[in-house]
Design a protein around this motif. Structure first.
Motif, PDB file in Angstrom:
ATOM      1  N   ASN A   1       0.836  -1.118  -0.068  1.00 30.87           N
ATOM      2  CA  ASN A   1      -0.048   0.041  -0.037  1.00 30.87           C
ATOM      3  C   ASN A   1       1.029   1.389  -0.266  1.00 30.87           C
ATOM      4  N   LEU A   2       1.863   1.301   0.716  1.00 30.07           N
ATOM      5  CA  LEU A   2       2.611   2.428   0.444  1.00 30.07           C
ATOM      6  C   LEU A   2       3.352   2.745  -0.658  1.00 30.07           C
ATOM      7  N   SER A   3       3.697   1.481  -1.141  1.00 26.02           N
ATOM      8  CA  SER A   3       4.475   1.722  -2.761  1.00 26.02           C
ATOM      9  C   SER A   3       3.197   2.539  -3.747  1.00 26.02           C
ATOM     10  N   ALA A   4       2.138   2.112  -3.411  1.00 24.56           N
ATOM     11  CA  ALA A   4       1.082   3.075  -4.310  1.00 24.56           C
ATOM     12  C   ALA A   4       0.527   4.152  -3.647  1.00 24.56           C
ATOM     13  N   SER A   5       1.183   4.571  -2.677  1.00 23.85           N
ATOM     14  CA  SER A   5       0.596   5.999  -2.022  1.00 23.85           C
ATOM     15  C   SER A   5       0.985   7.016  -2.686  1.00 23.85           C
ATOM     16  N   PRO A   6       0.060   8.056  -2.862  1.00 25.35           N
ATOM     17  CA  PRO A   6       0.621   9.182  -3.505  1.00 25.35           C
ATOM     18  C   PRO A   6       1.157  10.354  -2.506  1.00 25.35           C
ATOM     19  N   HIS A   7       1.098   9.713  -1.301  1.00 30.64           N
ATOM     20  CA  HIS A   7       1.231  10.993  -0.388  1.00 30.64           C
ATOM     21  C   HIS A   7       3.148  11.008  -0.226  1.00 30.64           C
ATOM     22  N   SER A   8       3.549  12.184   0.245  1.00 29.82           N
ATOM     23  CA  SER A   8       4.907  12.260   0.964  1.00 29.82           C
ATOM     24  C   SER A   8       4.819  12.666   2.184  1.00 29.82           C
ATOM     25  N   PHE A   9       5.707  12.433   3.141  1.00 31.18           N
ATOM     26  CA  PHE A   9       5.645  12.407   4.450  1.00 31.18           C
ATOM     27  C   PHE A   9       6.679  13.193   5.193  1.00 31.18           C
ATOM     28  N   ASP A  10       6.378  13.726   6.349  1.00 31.51           N
ATOM     29  CA  ASP A  10       7.341  14.741   6.781  1.00 31.51           C
ATOM     30  C   ASP A  10       8.102  14.092   7.900  1.00 31.51           C
ATOM     31  N   ALA A  11       7.222  13.123   8.448  1.00 32.25           N
ATOM     32  CA  ALA A  11       7.891  12.483   9.510  1.00 32.25           C
ATOM     33  C   ALA A  11       7.430  11.054   9.570  1.00 32.25           C
ATOM     34  N   TRP A  12       8.186   9.944  10.044  1.00 37.90           N
ATOM     35  CA  TRP A  12       7.697   8.420  10.095  1.00 37.90           C
ATOM     36  C   TRP A  12       7.621   8.110  11.438  1.00 37.90           C
ATOM     37  N   PHE A  13       6.714   7.265  11.855  1.00 37.84           N
ATOM     38  CA  PHE A  13       6.847   6.419  13.067  1.00 37.84           C
ATOM     39  C   PHE A  13       6.999   5.114  12.521  1.00 37.84           C
ATOM     40  N   LEU A  14       8.107   4.470  12.851  1.00 35.39           N
ATOM     41  CA  LEU A  14       8.324   2.771  12.446  1.00 35.39           C
ATOM     42  C   LEU A  14       8.034   2.172  13.381  1.00 35.39           C
ATOM     43  N   ASP A  15       6.682   1.472  13.459  1.00 41.29           N
ATOM     44  CA  ASP A  15       6.363   0.803  14.790  1.00 41.29           C
ATOM     45  C   ASP A  15       5.817  -0.284  14.694  1.00 41.29           C
ATOM     46  N   GLY A  16       6.593  -1.363  13.521  1.00 41.98           N
ATOM     47  CA  GLY A  16       6.225  -2.655  13.352  1.00 41.98           C
ATOM     48  C   GLY A  16       6.631  -3.575  14.818  1.00 41.98           C
ATOM     49  N   PHE A  17       5.938  -4.819  15.082  1.00 38.59           N
ATOM     50  CA  PHE A  17       6.480  -5.462  16.067  1.00 38.59           C
ATOM     51  C   PHE A  17       8.148  -5.444  16.016  1.00 38.59           C
ATOM     52  N   ALA A  18       8.574  -6.369  16.945  1.00 37.75           N
ATOM     53  CA  ALA A  18      10.079  -6.479  16.992  1.00 37.75           C
ATOM     54  C   ALA A  18      10.740  -7.024  15.961  1.00 37.75           C
ATOM     55  N   PRO A  19      11.510  -6.315  15.541  1.00 36.63           N
ATOM     56  CA  PRO A  19      12.350  -6.823  14.141  1.00 36.63           C
ATOM     57  C   PRO A  19      12.361  -8.545  13.936  1.00 36.63           C
ATOM     58  N   SER A  20      12.683  -8.998  15.125  1.00 35.14           N
ATOM     59  CA  SER A  20      12.992 -10.582  15.159  1.00 35.14           C
ATOM     60  C   SER A  20      11.659 -11.219  15.001  1.00 35.14           C
ATOM     61  N   LYS A  21      10.463 -10.701  15.087  1.00 33.42           N
ATOM     62  CA  LYS A  21       9.168 -11.202  14.999  1.00 33.42           C
ATOM     63  C   LYS A  21       8.445 -10.765  13.940  1.00 33.42           C
ATOM     64  N   ASN A  22       8.849  -9.817  13.189  1.00 31.95           N
ATOM     65  CA  ASN A  22       7.882  -8.947  12.149  1.00 31.95           C
ATOM     66  C   ASN A  22       8.875  -8.487  11.195  1.00 31.95           C
ATOM     67  N   SER A  23       9.797  -9.185  10.516  1.00 30.84           N
ATOM     68  CA  SER A  23      10.708  -8.809   9.718  1.00 30.84           C
ATOM     69  C   SER A  23      10.415  -7.984   8.364  1.00 30.84           C
ATOM     70  N   ASP A  24       9.169  -8.380   8.028  1.00 35.10           N
ATOM     71  CA  ASP A  24       8.363  -7.784   6.832  1.00 35.10           C
ATOM     72  C   ASP A  24       8.339  -6.383   6.979  1.00 35.10           C
ATOM     73  N   MET A  25       7.998  -5.974   8.242  1.00 34.26           N
ATOM     74  CA  MET A  25       7.995  -4.231   8.436  1.00 34.26           C
ATOM     75  C   MET A  25       9.319  -3.774   8.705  1.00 34.26           C
ATOM     76  N   TRP A  26      10.410  -4.232   8.370  1.00 35.24           N
ATOM     77  CA  TRP A  26      11.716  -3.614   8.713  1.00 35.24           C
ATOM     78  C   TRP A  26      12.649  -3.922   7.323  1.00 35.24           C
ATOM     79  N   SER A  27      12.078  -4.659   6.229  1.00 32.86           N
ATOM     80  CA  SER A  27      12.864  -5.182   5.292  1.00 32.86           C
ATOM     81  C   SER A  27      13.617  -3.905   4.373  1.00 32.86           C
ATOM     82  N   ALA A  28      14.571  -4.217   3.602  1.00 28.75           N
ATOM     83  CA  ALA A  28      15.231  -3.158   3.001  1.00 28.75           C
ATOM     84  C   ALA A  28      14.240  -2.920   1.819  1.00 28.75           C
ATOM     85  N   GLU A  29      13.433  -3.471   1.330  1.00 25.21           N
ATOM     86  CA  GLU A  29      12.438  -3.157   0.200  1.00 25.21           C
ATOM     87  C   GLU A  29      11.510  -2.025   0.938  1.00 25.21           C
TER      88      GLU A  29
END
Ligand SMILES: C[S@@+](CC[C@H](N)C(=O)[O-])C[C@H]1O[C@@H](n2cnc3c(N)ncnc32)[C@H](O)[C@@H]1O
Length: 240
Positions: free
Chosen positions: A158-186
């Protein structure tokens, strides 16, 4: 509250949850809590607000857009709205856009956020407008100066398709060891690409692969002391 006609990648069914200590949600899908057990509201101020230079950056009347990975209970959204109301300039507008795979039910949001009397008004307003079956893009006009959008479905798609630009990001996936998709290089690259020049991110996470992915995406990174005795957190700027 409105549902957009654009159809983002569909969300899964509700977040699979159990409850600890009565009001502390715990994801059985990911095996993690939604925020630190000490005090998630204060953690939000330490990590996501201070890490992004807020509320100081609200001293102009320019529109301000925050992106969040992981809406969860809406704690960060409610605490940010509370502080925005205290600090913003007349005429300013905040759009808080959060990406969430498993949107919670209103009664679950209510149960989790009832822990904090400080955000009583924000919790009640959010719960009153939260749809029974959240899907697509849920947009809630919180007040005349504040809009919340929750984009239901996978964050990367969904972010890949988003038209928005962001001033600030809150990166708040679950722990990287448990939710690696939310912290991937892509995903970190797509987050960077959707950050305005001079924009920022902050996260409680400090894992080596998260740090490397954020640097590779293009952020100038800073390590700071984490909340409640955690050794480190990360924040950074997109300089150009
Ligand atoms: C740590 S919790 C977020 C807490 C939240 N910010 C709050 O204020 O309560 C992480 C969230 O990320 C969501 N999530 C996990 N994987 C995801 C994905 N691939 N795309 C979107 N959301 C995801 C989870 O369902 C969960 O709600």
């Amino acid at each position: 509250m409105t549902h957009s006609n654009t159809t983002p990648e569909t969300n899964k069914t509700s977040e699979p949850l159990t409850w600890h200590d009565g009001d502390m949600p715990y994801s059985t899908a990911f095996g993690d809590h939604f925020y630190c057990q000490t005090d998630g509201r204060l953690e939000c101020g330490h990590v996501f607000h201070a890490g992004n230079g807020l509320p100081d950056r609200w001293q102009s009347a320019e529109p301000f857009t925050i992106g969040e990975l992981g809406f969860g209970t809406g704690l960060n959204a409610c605490e940010t709205w509370r502080r925005w109301k205290e600090h913003h300039q007349p005429g300013g507008h905040l759009h808080f856009i959060s990406f969430e795979l498993y949107p919670m039910q209103a009664n679950e949001i209510d149960r989790a956020l009832s822990r904090w009397p400080e955000i009583d008004a924000e919790r009640k307003a959010l719960v009153a407008q939260w749809p029974q079956a959240p899907s697509g893009i849920v947009t809630v006009a919180l007040d005349a100066q504040t809009t919340l959008s929750v984009v239901c479905g996978d964050a990367f798609t969904n972010l890949s398709a988003s038209p928005h630009s962001f001033d600030a990001w809150f990166l708040d996936g679950f722990a990287p060891s448990k939710n690696s998709d939310m912290w991937s290089a892509e995903l970190m690259q797509v987050v960077f690409d959707h950050t305005v020049p001079g924009g920022s991110f902050a996260t409680y996470a400090a894992a080596g692969f998260v740090r490397r992915n954020l640097i590779a995406a293009g952020y100038a990174l800073e390590r700071r002391p984490g909340f409640a005795g955690k050794r480190e957190m990360l924040c950074g700027i997109r300089s150009a």
